[in-house]
Design a protein around this motif. Structure first.
Motif, PDB file in Angstrom:
ATOM      1  N   ASP A   1       0.856  -1.182   0.000  1.00 43.64           N
ATOM      2  CA  ASP A   1       0.000   0.000   0.000  1.00 43.64           C
ATOM      3  C   ASP A   1       0.895   1.236   0.000  1.00 43.64           C
ATOM      4  O   ASP A   1       1.817   1.340   0.825  1.00 43.64           O
ATOM      5  CB  ASP A   1      -0.915   0.026   1.220  1.00 43.64           C
ATOM      6  CG  ASP A   1      -2.079  -0.942   1.082  1.00 43.64           C
ATOM      7  OD1 ASP A   1      -2.221  -1.543   0.001  1.00 43.64           O
ATOM      8  OD2 ASP A   1      -2.837  -1.102   2.054  1.00 43.64           O
ATOM      9  N   ILE A   2       0.617   2.164  -0.902  1.00 41.62           N
ATOM     10  CA  ILE A   2       1.461   3.355  -1.002  1.00 41.62           C
ATOM     11  C   ILE A   2       0.626   4.613  -0.815  1.00 41.62           C
ATOM     12  O   ILE A   2      -0.578   4.627  -1.077  1.00 41.62           O
ATOM     13  CB  ILE A   2       2.198   3.412  -2.354  1.00 41.62           C
ATOM     14  CG1 ILE A   2       1.205   3.580  -3.496  1.00 41.62           C
ATOM     15  CG2 ILE A   2       3.069   2.187  -2.558  1.00 41.62           C
ATOM     16  CD1 ILE A   2       1.868   3.909  -4.819  1.00 41.62           C
ATOM     17  N   SER A   3       1.280   5.677  -0.375  1.00 42.08           N
ATOM     18  CA  SER A   3       0.691   7.014  -0.287  1.00 42.08           C
ATOM     19  C   SER A   3       1.471   7.935  -1.209  1.00 42.08           C
ATOM     20  O   SER A   3       2.705   7.919  -1.209  1.00 42.08           O
ATOM     21  CB  SER A   3       0.734   7.547   1.151  1.00 42.08           C
ATOM     22  OG  SER A   3      -0.069   6.765   2.002  1.00 42.08           O
ATOM     23  N   MET A   4       0.755   8.724  -1.983  1.00 37.59           N
ATOM     24  CA  MET A   4       1.400   9.582  -2.968  1.00 37.59           C
ATOM     25  C   MET A   4       1.463  11.030  -2.472  1.00 37.59           C
ATOM     26  O   MET A   4       0.618  11.476  -1.708  1.00 37.59           O
ATOM     27  CB  MET A   4       0.637   9.518  -4.296  1.00 37.59           C
ATOM     28  CG  MET A   4       0.469   8.112  -4.835  1.00 37.59           C
ATOM     29  SD  MET A   4      -0.372   8.062  -6.428  1.00 37.59           S
ATOM     30  CE  MET A   4       0.933   8.658  -7.497  1.00 37.59           C
ATOM     31  N   LYS A   5       2.490  11.745  -2.937  1.00 37.49           N
ATOM     32  CA  LYS A   5       2.676  13.149  -2.583  1.00 37.49           C
ATOM     33  C   LYS A   5       2.509  14.029  -3.818  1.00 37.49           C
ATOM     34  O   LYS A   5       2.776  13.613  -4.933  1.00 37.49           O
ATOM     35  CB  LYS A   5       4.069  13.369  -1.975  1.00 37.49           C
ATOM     36  CG  LYS A   5       4.270  12.718  -0.616  1.00 37.49           C
ATOM     37  CD  LYS A   5       5.639  13.072  -0.058  1.00 37.49           C
ATOM     38  CE  LYS A   5       5.842  12.484   1.330  1.00 37.49           C
ATOM     39  NZ  LYS A   5       7.166  12.839   1.888  1.00 37.49           N
ATOM     40  N   ARG A   6       2.099  15.270  -3.589  1.00 35.13           N
ATOM     41  CA  ARG A   6       1.982  16.221  -4.696  1.00 35.13           C
ATOM     42  C   ARG A   6       3.370  16.712  -5.095  1.00 35.13           C
ATOM     43  O   ARG A   6       4.184  17.072  -4.246  1.00 35.13           O
ATOM     44  CB  ARG A   6       1.093  17.401  -4.294  1.00 35.13           C
ATOM     45  CG  ARG A   6       1.014  18.475  -5.363  1.00 35.13           C
ATOM     46  CD  ARG A   6       0.096  19.624  -4.966  1.00 35.13           C
ATOM     47  NE  ARG A   6      -1.286  19.347  -5.346  1.00 35.13           N
ATOM     48  CZ  ARG A   6      -2.298  19.273  -4.492  1.00 35.13           C
ATOM     49  NH1 ARG A   6      -2.072  19.432  -3.199  1.00 35.13           N
ATOM     50  NH2 ARG A   6      -3.520  19.011  -4.916  1.00 35.13           N
ATOM     51  N   ALA A   7       3.627  16.730  -6.397  1.00 36.21           N
ATOM     52  CA  ALA A   7       4.901  17.209  -6.912  1.00 36.21           C
ATOM     53  C   ALA A   7       4.822  18.636  -7.426  1.00 36.21           C
ATOM     54  O   ALA A   7       5.851  19.301  -7.586  1.00 36.21           O
ATOM     55  CB  ALA A   7       5.385  16.294  -8.042  1.00 36.21           C
ATOM     56  N   THR A   8       3.621  19.120  -7.707  1.00 39.14           N
ATOM     57  CA  THR A   8       3.460  20.397  -8.388  1.00 39.14           C
ATOM     58  C   THR A   8       3.255  21.561  -7.424  1.00 39.14           C
ATOM     59  O   THR A   8       2.920  21.392  -6.257  1.00 39.14           O
ATOM     60  CB  THR A   8       2.241  20.336  -9.331  1.00 39.14           C
ATOM     61  OG1 THR A   8       1.171  19.654  -8.662  1.00 39.14           O
ATOM     62  CG2 THR A   8       2.573  19.612 -10.607  1.00 39.14           C
ATOM     63  N   SER A   9       3.425  22.765  -7.990  1.00 40.60           N
ATOM     64  CA  SER A   9       2.955  23.998  -7.371  1.00 40.60           C
ATOM     65  C   SER A   9       2.071  24.689  -8.406  1.00 40.60           C
ATOM     66  O   SER A   9       2.222  24.464  -9.616  1.00 40.60           O
ATOM     67  CB  SER A   9       4.117  24.898  -6.944  1.00 40.60           C
ATOM     68  OG  SER A   9       4.873  25.286  -8.074  1.00 40.60           O
ATOM     69  N   MET A  10       1.144  25.521  -7.937  1.00 45.68           N
ATOM     70  CA  MET A  10       0.175  26.130  -8.844  1.00 45.68           C
ATOM     71  C   MET A  10       0.233  27.658  -8.807  1.00 45.68           C
ATOM     72  O   MET A  10       0.329  28.256  -7.734  1.00 45.68           O
ATOM     73  CB  MET A  10      -1.253  25.695  -8.485  1.00 45.68           C
ATOM     74  CG  MET A  10      -2.329  26.285  -9.417  1.00 45.68           C
ATOM     75  SD  MET A  10      -3.962  26.395  -8.659  1.00 45.68           S
ATOM     76  CE  MET A  10      -4.385  24.668  -8.503  1.00 45.68           C
ATOM     77  N   PHE A  11       0.163  28.265 -10.008  1.00 47.35           N
ATOM     78  CA  PHE A  11      -0.031  29.707 -10.137  1.00 47.35           C
ATOM     79  C   PHE A  11      -1.465  29.929 -10.608  1.00 47.35           C
ATOM     80  O   PHE A  11      -1.877  29.389 -11.630  1.00 47.35           O
ATOM     81  CB  PHE A  11       0.956  30.302 -11.140  1.00 47.35           C
ATOM     82  CG  PHE A  11       0.695  31.757 -11.438  1.00 47.35           C
ATOM     83  CD1 PHE A  11       0.965  32.735 -10.495  1.00 47.35           C
ATOM     84  CD2 PHE A  11       0.156  32.145 -12.660  1.00 47.35           C
ATOM     85  CE1 PHE A  11       0.715  34.074 -10.760  1.00 47.35           C
ATOM     86  CE2 PHE A  11      -0.092  33.476 -12.940  1.00 47.35           C
ATOM     87  CZ  PHE A  11       0.187  34.454 -11.987  1.00 47.35           C
ATOM     88  N   ARG A  12      -2.229  30.719  -9.863  1.00 43.37           N
ATOM     89  CA  ARG A  12      -3.628  30.974 -10.193  1.00 43.37           C
ATOM     90  C   ARG A  12      -3.848  32.468 -10.415  1.00 43.37           C
ATOM     91  O   ARG A  12      -3.406  33.291  -9.608  1.00 43.37           O
ATOM     92  CB  ARG A  12      -4.533  30.463  -9.082  1.00 43.37           C
ATOM     93  CG  ARG A  12      -6.007  30.842  -9.224  1.00 43.37           C
ATOM     94  CD  ARG A  12      -6.849  30.195  -8.132  1.00 43.37           C
ATOM     95  NE  ARG A  12      -6.987  28.758  -8.384  1.00 43.37           N
ATOM     96  CZ  ARG A  12      -7.531  27.910  -7.500  1.00 43.37           C
ATOM     97  NH1 ARG A  12      -7.939  28.350  -6.317  1.00 43.37           N
ATOM     98  NH2 ARG A  12      -7.634  26.631  -7.802  1.00 43.37           N
ATOM     99  N   VAL A  13      -4.542  32.807 -11.499  1.00 45.80           N
ATOM    100  CA  VAL A  13      -4.929  34.184 -11.786  1.00 45.80           C
ATOM    101  C   VAL A  13      -6.446  34.276 -11.710  1.00 45.80           C
ATOM    102  O   VAL A  13      -7.155  33.465 -12.322  1.00 45.80           O
ATOM    103  CB  VAL A  13      -4.455  34.633 -13.178  1.00 45.80           C
ATOM    104  CG1 VAL A  13      -5.004  36.023 -13.506  1.00 45.80           C
ATOM    105  CG2 VAL A  13      -2.949  34.667 -13.244  1.00 45.80           C
ATOM    106  N   VAL A  14      -6.943  35.269 -10.968  1.00 44.30           N
ATOM    107  CA  VAL A  14      -8.374  35.524 -10.874  1.00 44.30           C
ATOM    108  C   VAL A  14      -8.619  36.967 -11.280  1.00 44.30           C
ATOM    109  O   VAL A  14      -8.049  37.891 -10.686  1.00 44.30           O
ATOM    110  CB  VAL A  14      -8.903  35.289  -9.444  1.00 44.30           C
ATOM    111  CG1 VAL A  14     -10.406  35.563  -9.379  1.00 44.30           C
ATOM    112  CG2 VAL A  14      -8.595  33.867  -8.985  1.00 44.30           C
ATOM    113  N   THR A  15      -9.448  37.179 -12.309  1.00 42.28           N
ATOM    114  CA  THR A  15      -9.761  38.542 -12.739  1.00 42.28           C
ATOM    115  C   THR A  15     -10.967  39.049 -11.959  1.00 42.28           C
ATOM    116  O   THR A  15     -11.955  38.336 -11.780  1.00 42.28           O
ATOM    117  CB  THR A  15     -10.059  38.599 -14.248  1.00 42.28           C
ATOM    118  OG1 THR A  15     -11.289  37.914 -14.529  1.00 42.28           O
ATOM    119  CG2 THR A  15      -8.929  37.963 -15.050  1.00 42.28           C
ATOM    120  N   THR A  16     -10.879  40.322 -11.511  1.00 41.50           N
ATOM    121  CA  THR A  16     -12.018  40.934 -10.830  1.00 41.50           C
ATOM    122  C   THR A  16     -12.892  41.697 -11.818  1.00 41.50           C
ATOM    123  O   THR A  16     -14.017  42.084 -11.471  1.00 41.50           O
ATOM    124  CB  THR A  16     -11.533  41.884  -9.731  1.00 41.50           C
ATOM    125  OG1 THR A  16     -10.642  42.862 -10.297  1.00 41.50           O
ATOM    126  CG2 THR A  16     -10.798  41.105  -8.637  1.00 41.50           C
TER     127      THR A  16
END
Length: 311
Positions: A158-173
């Motif tokens: 049984d394995i547990s996985m980790k997140r490898a990524t980082s995210m850039f998010r743009v939100v327009t007002t």
């Protein structure tokens, strides 16, 4: 009569002497040994997708965070087994296979790309710009890489996985004008190639993503999410965001420089996009220099943190 008996005895004695001089025949062939085989079942037990508000790890089922899984098994630096799965497969998240007894390394990769990257080399798993020929795309990506010893009989891992990524998010007002049909995000500073043995990016990539926006989004605010593999826990990106009309002309453009990023975290920029830095409209007045840009750390149940900025 005596002569005949003597003759017979001589013949018998001669034969016995000859037999005593021959070397004995010894069977020195080593019996062949059948290589011991083991049946191993690898199961993705859960995915570490961040922390909850109570600071405990938020573990979710792998089917909640990806649409594709890549399994690979290595021995002495070479891949000996591999299997790809898609969400909806009856065995999604579980792989059973037979292996010779010995020591191995396991790779499991979870993503939602258009296609699967090659896993021949676990230290160089390449995702490519989605608009390129055979491009996989850049999506939220999770990984596991570790050792496994196979013995005769059956065993489960049984394995547990980790997140490898980082995210850039743009939100327009402000809302999308009718003439905007497509966006391009071009960013440098991260990596589109993952070294699963470390969990970090391993090349200096120029990542590019195009996003088509239909008429149904006209008059609405927008949100865009871009992913990368950092070269360490923290890093910076330089990002250019362009908006195009139906004739492929750039009608709006903005640069985000030295954007602070962290693995397993979201960096979110919120502000007016369709006014400032537009090629065909004047810039808005600069804000009061004594009023700094806001920077808030928030906790998200699926990502470790959200780092908030305004532009």
């Amino acid at each position: 009569m005596k002569n005949n008996l003597l003759s017979v005895l001589c013949v018998l004695l001669t034969g016995m002497l000859l037999l005593s001089c021959e070397k004995p025949v010894i069977d020195d062939t080593v019996p062949s040994e059948t290589t011991a085989m083991g049946k191993v079942t690898i199961r993705v037990a859960d995915v570490e997708a961040g922390w909850s508000a109570s600071t405990t790890r938020a573990l979710v089922n792998v089917s909640e965070v990806c649409t594709r899984l890549c399994f690979a098994v290595y021995k002495d630096g070479s891949r000996v087994k591999s299997k790809n799965q898609a969400k909806g497969d009856s065995d999604f998240g579980t792989l059973s296979l037979e292996l010779e007894s010995g020591d191995y390394q396991i790779l499991v990769l979870a993503h939602s790309g258009n296609s699967n990257p090659t896993t021949t080399n676990p230290a160089k798993i390449q995702f490519t710009n989605p608009e390129s020929s055979g491009g996989t795309g850049f999506t939220d990506t999770f990984y596991y890489y570790g050792n496994m010893t196979v013995t005769a009989g059956s065993s489960k891992v049984d394995i547990s996985m980790k997140r490898a990524t980082s995210m850039f998010r743009v939100v327009t007002t402000d809302v999308k004008p009718a003439n905007v049909k497509k966006f391009q995000f071009y960013y440098e500073g991260g990596s589109g190639t993952l070294d699963a043995t470390t969990g970090y990016g391993c090349v200096n990539s120029k990542q590019s993503v195009f996003v088509t926006t239909g008429d149904e989004l006209t008059g609405k605010t927008l949100q865009f999410d871009m992913f990368t593999f950092l070269h360490s826990e923290k890093g910076t990106l330089n990002i250019t965001m362009k908006a195009f009309n139906a004739n492929e002309d750039i009608v709006y453009e903005k640069e985000f420089e030295n954007v602070s990023m962290q693995r397993n975290c979201i960096t979110r920029y919120t502000g007016k996009y369709f006014v400032a830095d537009s090629p065909d409209k004047p810039d808005e007045p600069e804000p009061d220099p004594e009023e700094p840009k806001s920077m808030v750390v928030m906790v998200d149940p699926e990502w470790a943190n959200i780092f908030d900025f305004t532009f």
